[in-house]
Design an enzyme around this catalytic site. Structure first.
Site, mmCIF file in Angstrom:
data_model
loop_
_atom_site.group_PDB
_atom_site.id
_atom_site.type_symbol
_atom_site.label_atom_id
_atom_site.label_comp_id
_atom_site.label_asym_id
_atom_site.label_seq_id
_atom_site.Cartn_x
_atom_site.Cartn_y
_atom_site.Cartn_z
ATOM 1 N N SER A 254 -51.158 -89.936 27.147
ATOM 2 C CA SER A 254 -49.895 -89.802 27.870
ATOM 3 C C SER A 254 -49.748 -90.922 28.880
ATOM 4 O O SER A 254 -50.614 -91.781 29.002
ATOM 5 C CB SER A 254 -49.848 -88.457 28.571
ATOM 6 O OG SER A 254 -50.810 -88.428 29.605
ATOM 7 N N LYS A 255 -48.624 -90.885 29.577
ATOM 8 C CA LYS A 255 -48.315 -91.954 30.536
ATOM 9 C C LYS A 255 -49.465 -92.261 31.481
ATOM 10 O O LYS A 255 -49.656 -93.399 31.883
ATOM 11 C CB LYS A 255 -47.102 -91.632 31.396
ATOM 12 C CG LYS A 255 -45.884 -91.071 30.837
ATOM 13 C CD LYS A 255 -45.623 -89.819 30.278
ATOM 14 C CE LYS A 255 -45.207 -89.330 29.002
ATOM 15 N NZ LYS A 255 -45.852 -88.356 28.270
ATOM 16 N N ARG A 256 -50.189 -91.225 31.845
ATOM 17 C CA ARG A 256 -51.228 -91.493 32.837
ATOM 18 C C ARG A 256 -52.387 -92.310 32.282
ATOM 19 O O ARG A 256 -53.273 -92.735 33.004
ATOM 20 C CB ARG A 256 -51.736 -90.193 33.459
ATOM 21 C CG ARG A 256 -52.550 -89.327 32.559
ATOM 22 C CD ARG A 256 -52.771 -87.940 33.157
ATOM 23 N NE ARG A 256 -53.414 -87.078 32.195
ATOM 24 C CZ ARG A 256 -54.714 -87.132 31.927
ATOM 25 N NH1 ARG A 256 -55.469 -87.988 32.564
ATOM 26 N NH2 ARG A 256 -55.226 -86.340 31.010
#
Length: 491
Positions: A254-256
């Site tokens: 994911s984005k993180r």
RNA sequence: GGCGCAUUCGUCUAGCGGUUAGGACACCUCCCUCUCAAGGAGGAGAUCGCGGGUUCAAAUCCCGCAUGCGCUACCA
């Protein structure tokens, strides 16, 4: 005759297209192209609160970049449209009404606050959180009362209290869920939009989707979908859940974990050929050795059976390696054209634009095999363009040399160079190699000094080719500047 | 907590009862060589999560356990 293959990619327009989502699209696309079926793009814009402006364009942009063309979709139309779920609201409403009428669904008037509170208590009591079926058997007058109170209800599915739902996933095999573990999920929200579960089933049926190929995160939702299919009397499609791409910590990517949008990879200088090949290889393999495959080879050889079952970490090192392989395989003109925008963008601002394409063409062969990402190109050719080289003068002094011997070597080189009649790779080599010997230097020592003088770098393409592209004027001027630096150094 | 799924070198993977457990990336060494790459040749790296079975034989089949991940929203 077997049912024709119709698969779909059904993204939710909530942001930039995630590589995981794109890989799902690719598996669907490969399935369609392999089987001669149809690939449809359907936009699942049923969450008004998460909708992001422009997201549909981003998604299409990402798909097109990889050459994942769709046969039916929002922009190209098709016989099963519209392809935006927000334009199909009537269909979902009708299905929900029918389910309520049949007794397979019911109106729920519970407030969000009550639901939150309920879940909190369940968790506190270590009970599995889930809707407590408060409104499942409301008497008509109770309903009327709620309606009169102005409460807009949601529609919930009446999950059977007993029994189980089984299905055979083409990748995971047989999966079984007890109905007792499934709560009465929402079909239609109070804003009139359907949830994923309802919309998905209604549309997959209406669009005659044959195979639902989606991420593993959906397996626990599949029994709900099957329950809806059953209640509606529809034949369900084949289910194919594939493992997820995970981050270095093994959690769903994911984005993180950093840049996960396919558009970012384009921006960072990866080739679509690389991404296509690489993404296909995450969780899918042809055999024990084949890794580099063209789009057509992937289409020809693709099969669901060879998709694995375990989540895979996205291996950046290998991606970079593969991109290098694809860059090297490009024709020099193709490489030049692809690198050009990156050069225009990445070269220092004082460099005049547009770039001199003929000059650029001459240096590109020198860096092609040294480029792993197109974004590296500006850094590799920068010294061809800048006026003043900025480097540490001590870099001019090769191993076992002194400022004085370097000065002498460079000075001698300068004199010979200025008298050279033809200034090309060959003539430079025939001049410089003997010169090194004449000066009592190893080739590496002389060439090293010249390399730094002429490029300001210690690692560059081969010296003679580099000098030939730079041209006599630039070389002599830079050697002069190097001599100047050396003199300042020793004084 | 419940339910579901998964588990082979650091990473991606091959394997579908009998293999010296194969390949790729990364890493190391050597060769090539004016540097950097690319290329070539080698090397190191996996008691196949653990414990029980079944079998002449198990990474491969079965059962437990552990761990990880996913789901557990009027998000998808």
């Amino acid at each position: 005759m077997p049912t024709p293959v119709r698969v779909r990619f059904a993204p939710s327009p909530t942001g930039r297209p995630h590589v995981g989502g794109i890989r799902t699209a690719m598996f669907n696309w490969l399935m369609a192209r392999h089987a001669g079926g149809k690939f449809v793009l359907r936009i699942e814009d049923t969450d008004v609160t998460r909708k992001v402006e422009g997201a549909v364009e981003y998604i299409m942009d990402g798909l097109k970049w990889l050459g994942l063309d769709w046969d039916e979709g929002p922009d190209v139309g098709g016989d099963y449209g519209p392809y935006y779920q927000s334009q199909r609201l009537d269909l979902y409403r009708q299905a929900a009404d029918r389910l309520v009428k049949q007794g397979d669904a019911y109106y729920c008037y519970c407030s969000p606050e009550r639901l939150v509170e309920m879940r909190k208590e369940q968790v506190a009591r270590k009970q599995p959180p889930g809707y407590d079926r408060h409104c499942r058997d409301l008497a008509p007058q109770e309903r009327a009362q709620k309606e009169a109170g102005g409460i807009v209800p949601v529609v919930r599915f009446k999950v059977p209290l007993e029994g189980q739902t089984k299905f055979t996933d083409l990748i995971y095999g047989d999966v079984t869920f007890e109905h007792s573990t499934i709560d009465d999920f929402v079909l239609l929200k109070s804003d009139g939009y359907p949830t994923y579960h309802l919309a998905n089933v209604v549309d997959d049926h209406a669009m005659e989707i044959s195979h639902v190929i989606r991420g593993e995160e959906w397996v626990s939702s599949t029994p709900r979908h099957l329950l809806i299919y059953g209640a509606l009397g529809y034949d369900p499609p084949q289910y194919v859940h594939h493992p997820l791409i995970v981050g270095p910590d093994r959690a769903k990517l994911s984005k993180r974990h950093g840049d996960v949008s396919i558009l970012e990879f384009r921006k960072h200088g990866y080739l679509p050929e690389t991404m296509f090949n690489f993404l296909a290889l995450i969780g899918w393999s042809l055999d024990d050795k084949t890794e580099l495959m063209t789009r057509q080879e992937l289409i020809d050889n693709f099969s669901l059976e060879r998709i694995g079952k375990t989540g895979a970490i996205f291996n950046r090192d290998k991606l970079d390696w593969m991109n290098g392989v694809y860059i090297r395989s490009l024709s020099i003109e193709d490489f030049t054209q692809r690198a050009l925008p990156f050069l225009e963008q990445g070269l220092p601002s004082p460099v005049k634009r547009p770039l001199d394409i003929d000059y650029v063409r001459r240096m590109m062969p020198l860096i092609q095999e040294r480029t792993k990402k197109l974004t590296e190109a500006p850094g590799l050719v920068k010294f061809f363009f800048v006026d003043k080289l900025d480097y540490d003068p001590t870099l001019l002094i090769a191993r076992n040399m002194t400022p004085e011997s370097t000065l002498a070597a460079l000075d001698a080189s300068s004199q010979r160079l200025s008298k050279l009649s033809i200034f090309n790779e060959e003539s430079l080599e025939t001049l410089l190699r003997p010169l090194a010997e004449e000066l009592g230097l190893k080739a590496g020592q002389l060439f090293g000094a010249l390399r730094t003088a002429v490029t300001g770098e210690t690692a560059t393409p081969p010296l003679f080719q580099t000098m030939a592209v730079l041209g006599r004027e630039r070389c002599l001027r830079r050697i002069d500047e190097a001599l100047e630096k050396l003199r300042r150094l020793s004084s």
